[in-house]
Each structure stands twice: as structure tokens, then as C-alpha cells.
Design an enzyme around this catalytic site. Structure first.
Site, short mmCIF file in Angstrom:
data_model
loop_
_atom_site.label_atom_id
_atom_site.label_comp_id
_atom_site.label_asym_id
_atom_site.label_seq_id
_atom_site.Cartn_x
_atom_site.Cartn_y
_atom_site.Cartn_z
N GLY A 167 35.49 44.95 42.26
CA GLY A 167 35.88 45.81 41.15
C GLY A 167 37.18 46.54 41.40
N GLY A 168 38.01 45.99 42.29
CA GLY A 168 39.32 46.57 42.53
C GLY A 168 39.29 47.93 43.17
CB SER A 173 36.82 40.77 43.95
OG SER A 173 38.02 41.14 43.30
#
Length: 619
Positions: free
Chosen positions: A135-136, A214
């Protein structure tokens, strides 16, 4: 007695009324060193598991604990754990997908969720997999990822964790009072809690694998490169996320974010850091999370962002330098990392993320639409120079090399895909290749494995790319490992398509959980996965059918490694300067100073500069 298990059979109808989408048969209560927890037996198509949701692993990071390292949770009275599937999320920007349930979002969010296959017994000694969500570093939650398939088919315990996000997790004032990286400290505190408590659930604290995708994969690589974490986990899996030079924030962007925050919260102009921090700690949490937005990070007519305060930073404790600029494989930085088993990989279409950073302003400037293509002018005039400037400084000839390499002849679709490859290569694939080689080089003590996902998932977890885009996109392997219906609604058509991928899903689950249990993904009735070594650099291709290949993108890796090395040499004088100033009273000071001079001279600095520097040190 610690670890004593007691079970209370509850009326079935009374529990089903508050837990939706699963068949709940009874409640389970387990005593841990931290206190009693309550979980629920869940029966699904994949089998029976026991689920413990919203277990605190640290004290609430609120009030004067905001922007501070997490403190270990105190032993509690009563029971912890809820019957719902979703734990509270950490405060964040949140834009709900249509059809999804609004979660509870709160600053008091340092919880983890534990999923155990079958019955609870301290004698089972099960391997443990700890999931760090993506989620960055600004969004997401652990309980969004339902690991029932991994747990029931792989016979492992899975723990999903929350950690502080955005400014609450990574804001730094570059001062010991507010030094940043609290999101990383949260992950470490969760791993410490697991070490102390997972035995009560039948888990083996000496067989812990951290894995993430991610930003979660990036976090896994950060944790693996922090030597102080030795003993907290024995294996690591990075999925489409890896530390690289731009994943560590810089001082300039950190100052920019701090100025935004202090101005918009009226905390600017306080007499010192302590008073400024006190002001920020007294604000409603929404004043913090909404003060600086993604739009503030964007650089006009550029594809880069200034994300200082939203990323891991150099704090002098966890991260002492930009570890995205890699060193020799035998450097002390990698000692712990090379002692654990390591798996890493990406999809072949990671460049899809680039499309999300192309604003309408950029499309208007270059007169194109991403629905149709990406022009070479965007690569050669904006993307390549922006990347080179951030990594290695203003070196036009390097930008030209990138332009020449990724600007191919052919039809518009092929050219557009190749340009997107540039982003996927520098942000995902090449950093993965580099760290795999560092891990494998001359290493006979632990195992190394690489994968490449080329199978497009029927369930896209990010915005569906244009029709011309080819390849498996960011996150395509996640529906094969998790139930992702909490991330976004899944249609019946998508669900039926996913069912046709059952064999591939089962194989991936076997690979992942075998690696967690044995340090090797191989097992019965699945394609052999060769280990990664420096001779052949073999890897597995996740598609239908699964097959193997070797030496993934060597030319792109060589080009981008060379640019990164130039950047590392550029920043070394500043690092050496700081080290010498710190050690000015050491007996080796003059020797260190002379070495520093040699480094300066090689990088274009004059001897006169060195003399001036000595004078400054002596003043």
C-alpha cells in the site's frame, strides 16, 4: 498456567449473527504471556482454522507516543480478540472501492491477527508466516488479506500485522525526538511479540518467515538488512517490492514534507523540536493524515515524487545510510541477510505502476492519452532524466543510454510496453536481481530462490491497464495465495475464472509454505524449482504451465546497476565526511582523513578543498 487452553462452546446462532461469510462453530480461549485471547473456529471450503483477530502487540501509539517508537504491550486483564473478520485499520488516506464496507480506522491500531490450522496445541510446533501488507506505506491493513488457503493447505500459522502508515509511520524531523521509521519499528515490535507468544498457539518461534508484497515486500527487504533483527525471523520472501535507492527518502524531501505539515497544522515557529512535537501530538489525528496529500508529493511535469516523511529514512539507528546503494556481497551490512533463506520475485508487467503516475497534465504536455500509448518523448525527456538525476545526479549521457535501450523500433503497442518496462525494471526487477545475487554469492549456508509471474490474474487488484499493456500486473499472484474479497468486491465471473486457476494456486501455496517450513519450496508432485546461483541465475516462471528459465534481463540489470554505482560513488564523500567528523578524536583520524582526501580527489575535488576542510574541523 501460561499456555493453558480452555474452550467454550457457544450457541451457534449467537455467533453467526455477528460473523458474516463463514461458518463459526465455537469460541476458543488461549492464555499467552501477554494475557488471554479469544478466537473462533472457522469452517470453510479449504478446511477448518482458528482465527484470532485484533490482538494488540504494542501500546496504543497515541498522545505523547505519537511519532515515537512503539512500546511493548502491557499484560492485559480480561480477553483480547474480536469476532469480526476485519481488525481496526491504522489511520490513513482512505478511498473506499464501490461496494466495500467502510472499515474502522483509528490511530490505536497496532494489532495483529493469527490464523491457525485445525486445533490449537502447544505441541504442534508449526512454522509461522508473518504477512506485511503493501500500500505504498500509506494505506492498507493486515486483515485485508485472508490467508485461509495458505493456512489450511500449507499447515502453517499465518500472522498478519498492522503498522503505522503515512506521516504517522514515517514522518521525521531528523532529531532524536522525532527520528522517523516508526512503521518499521512497529513491524519489529510485532515480530518480538510473536517470538514471545506464538508458542501458545502451537507456533515455532525458531521457524518464522516474513513475507510481503509491494511496499510490504520492500519492508521485508529493509528488515532483512537490519542486523539487529537477527533471531526474529529465519526466512524472507519479497513479492514485487525491494529496497532500492529511491525507496529511502532524502533530507530535502523530508524537509519539504515537514514544512507542509507544520504550516498546515499551525505548529510552525515553535521554539524547539520538543515544543513542535508537543504541538503535533496534541492535534486530532485527521489533522495529521490530511495535512499532506499525494498531490503535494508530485513534482510538476515529472514522473518522480517527493515522498520524504512517507518512506523509510536514514535515522542513524535502524538505517545508517541509503542501503539502496548496494555494496560488495561480503560487506557487514549483509551478514544477517545472508544467514537467512531468501526468495524474491516480480511480475513481468510491474511497469503498469508507471501509468498511474502519468497525470493529465503530463498527457496534455506531450499530447497523448495513456489509453492509446506512451510516447518515447516521455521516456527520453522526462522519465529517464528524472530517474538519473535522483539516483546519480545530472548526467545526460546516462539518460541517453536509457533512452537508447528502452526506445525500440516496432509498433506503437510494443514501444509503449518497452517504455513501461523501464519503470518496472528500475523499481522492482533489477533491485530484486541485485539483492538475490548479493544473497547467493559464495553462500553455502542458506538458500536463494527467484520467481517471475507471467500469468495474468482474472482479478486485478489495481486499476485495469489499457488494452495495449501486456504482461502480468502488480499483485497478480495475490489472489492465488489469499482470499482478497475484502480488498474489492469480486464478481461471479471473476470468481469462476479464479476457480479455473485452482491447480496453479495450490502449487504456489505449496511452494510458499514449503519454503517457510524447510527453506526450500520443492516438494512432491510439483515442478522442480532450481535454486538461484551466480553461474546460471535460474528462476521459476509462474504461468500455466510452470517452467524454469535463467538469467533474467541481464542487459537491463547491468545498465541500471552501473547507474546506481555511479550514484553510490557520488554520495560517498558526504558519508565519509560525516564519519570522519564523528571520529575526529579517534587514533586513526589522520589515516581516515587521508583516505577521505583520496576519495575526494578521485571524485574531482581539489587538495585546496581538503585543506579548507581540515581548518573547519580544527575550529
Amino acid at each position: 498456567m501460561i499456555g493453558l487452553l480452555k474452550t467454550k462452546i457457544l450457541a451457534l446462532f449467537s455467533v453467526v449473527s455477528i460473523v458474516k461469510g463463514v461458518n463459526v462453530t465455537n469460541a476458543i480461549e488461549v492464555e499467552t504471556p501477554s494475557g488471554w485471547v479469544k478466537g473462533y473456529n472457522i469452517t470453510t471450503e479449504e478446511g477448518q482454522i482458528t482465527r484470532f483477530v485484533q490482538i494488540p502487540y504494542a501500546q496504543p501509539p497515541v498522545g505523547n507516543l505519537r511519532f515515537k517508537k512503539p512500546l511493548p504491550v502491557r499484560k492485559w486483564e480480561g480477553f483480547q480478540g474480536i469476532s469480526d473478520e476485519q481488525a481496526t485499520w491504522c489511520s490513513q488516506w482512505y478511498y473506499p472501492a464501490p461496494g466495500t464496507k467502510m472499515p474502522k480506522i483509528d490511530e490505536d491500531c497496532l494489532f495483529l491477527n493469527i490464523y491457525v490450522p485445525g486445533r490449537i496445541s502447544m505441541d504442534r510446533n508449526l512454522s509461522v508466516m508473518v504477512w506485511i501488507h503493501g500500500g505504498g506505506f500509506v494505506s492498507g491493513a493486515g486483515s485485508l488479506y485472508n490467508p485461509i488457503k495458505l493456512v489450511s493447505k500449507g499447515d502453517v500459522i499465518v500472522v498478519t500485522i498492522n503498522y503505522r502508515l503515512g506521516l504517522l509511520g514515517f514522518f521525521t524531523m531528523n532529531d532524536p525526538l522525532a527520528s522517523g521509521n516508526n512503521g518499521l519499528w512497529d513491524m519489529i515490535e510485532a515480530l518480538r511479540w510473536i517470538q514471545n507468544n506464538i508458542g501458545a498457539f502451537g507456533g515455532n518461534p525458531k521457524s518464522v518467515t516474513i513475507f510481503g508484497q509491494s511496499a510490504g515486500g520492500g519492508a521485508v527487504s529493509f528488515l532483512a538488512l537490519i542486523p539487529q533483527n537477527e533471531g526474529l525471523f529465519q526466512r524472507a520472501i519479497c513479492q514485487s517490492g525491494m529496497v532500492y535507492s529511491l525507496a529511502v527518502s532524502n533530507r530535502k524531501s523530508e524537509k519539504r514534507t515537514m514544512d507542509f505539515l507544520l504550516e498546515r497544522t499551525r505548529c510552525k515557529g515553535k521554539q524547539d523540536v520538543a515544543k513542535t512535537l508537543e504541538c503535533l501530538q496534541g492535534l486530532p489525528v485527521e489533522n495529521i493524515t490530511n495535512a499532506v496529500t499525494f498531490m503535494d508529493m508530485l513534482v510538476p511535469l515529472n514522473l518522480t515524487i517527493e515522498a520524504g516523511g512517507f518512506l523509510p529514512s536514514i535515522d542513524g539507528e535502524l538505517i545508517k545510510e541509503n542501503i539502496g546503494y548496494t555494496k560488495s556481497f561480503d560487506d557487514e551490512l549483509y551478514r544477517f541477510f545472508r544467514s537467512i533463506d531468501f526468495m524474491s520475485g516480480t511480475t513481468d508487467g510491474e511497469g503498469v505502476i508507471m501509468l498511474q503516475s502519468i497525470t493529465q497534465e503530463v498527457q496534455n504536455y506531450y499530447n497523448f492519452s495513456i489509453a492509446e500509448k506512451v510516447p518515447s518523448s516521455l521516456l527520453c525527456e522526462m522519465a529517464a532524466p528524472g530517474y538519473v538525476a535522483s539516483v546519480a545526479g545530472n548526467v545526460p549521457e546516462l539518460s541517453q543510454e536509457i533512452c537508447d535501450f528502452y526506445n525500440i523500433t516496432g509498433d506503437t503497442d510494443a514501444k509503449s510496453n518497452k517504455i513501461c518496462e523501464f519503470y518496472g525494471d528500475y523499481a522492482f526487477l533489477v533491485p530484486s536481481n541485485i539483492l538475490l545475487s548479493i544473497h547467493a554469492n559464495g553462500n553455502s549456508k542458506s538458500e536463494t530462490f527467484q520467481f517471475l509471474v507471467t500469468r495474468r490474474s482474472p482479478i486485478a487488484l489495481i486499476q485495469t491497464p489499457p488494452s495495449w499493456f501486456k504482461g502480468s500486473i502488480h499483485g497478480d499472484e495475490l489472489p492465488l495465495l489469499f482470499n482478497v474479497s475484502s480488498i474489492r468486491p469480486i464478481s461471479e465471473v471473476e470468481l469462476e475464472s479464479l476457480k479455473r486457476e485452482k491447480k496453479l494456486s495450490d502449487t504456489l501455496i505449496q511452494y510458499w509454505t514449503n519454503f517457510a517450513k524447510f527453506g526450500n519450496p520443492n516438494g512432491e508432485n510439483i515442478t522442480e524449482w532450481p535454486s538461484y546461483d551466480m553461474n546460471n541465475k535460474r528462476y521459476i516462471v509462474i504461468d500455466n504451465p510452470i517452467h524454469t528459465s535463467e538469467n533474467l534481463k541481464p542487459r537491463a540489470t547491468d545498465l541500471l546497476m552501473r547507474i546506481t554505482e555511479i550514484g553510490r560513488q557520488r554520495i560517498e564523500p558526504a558519508v565519509s565526511s560525516a564519519n570522519i567528523l564523528h571520529n575526529v578524536k579517534s587514533p586513526n583520524f589522520l589515516k581516515d582523513l587521508w583516505s577521505f582526501h583520496a576519495n575526494l580527489f578521485q571524485n574531482g575535488f581539489s587538495f585546496i578543498y581538503l585543506l579548507c576542510y581540515i581548518l573547519l574541523l580544527l575550529l
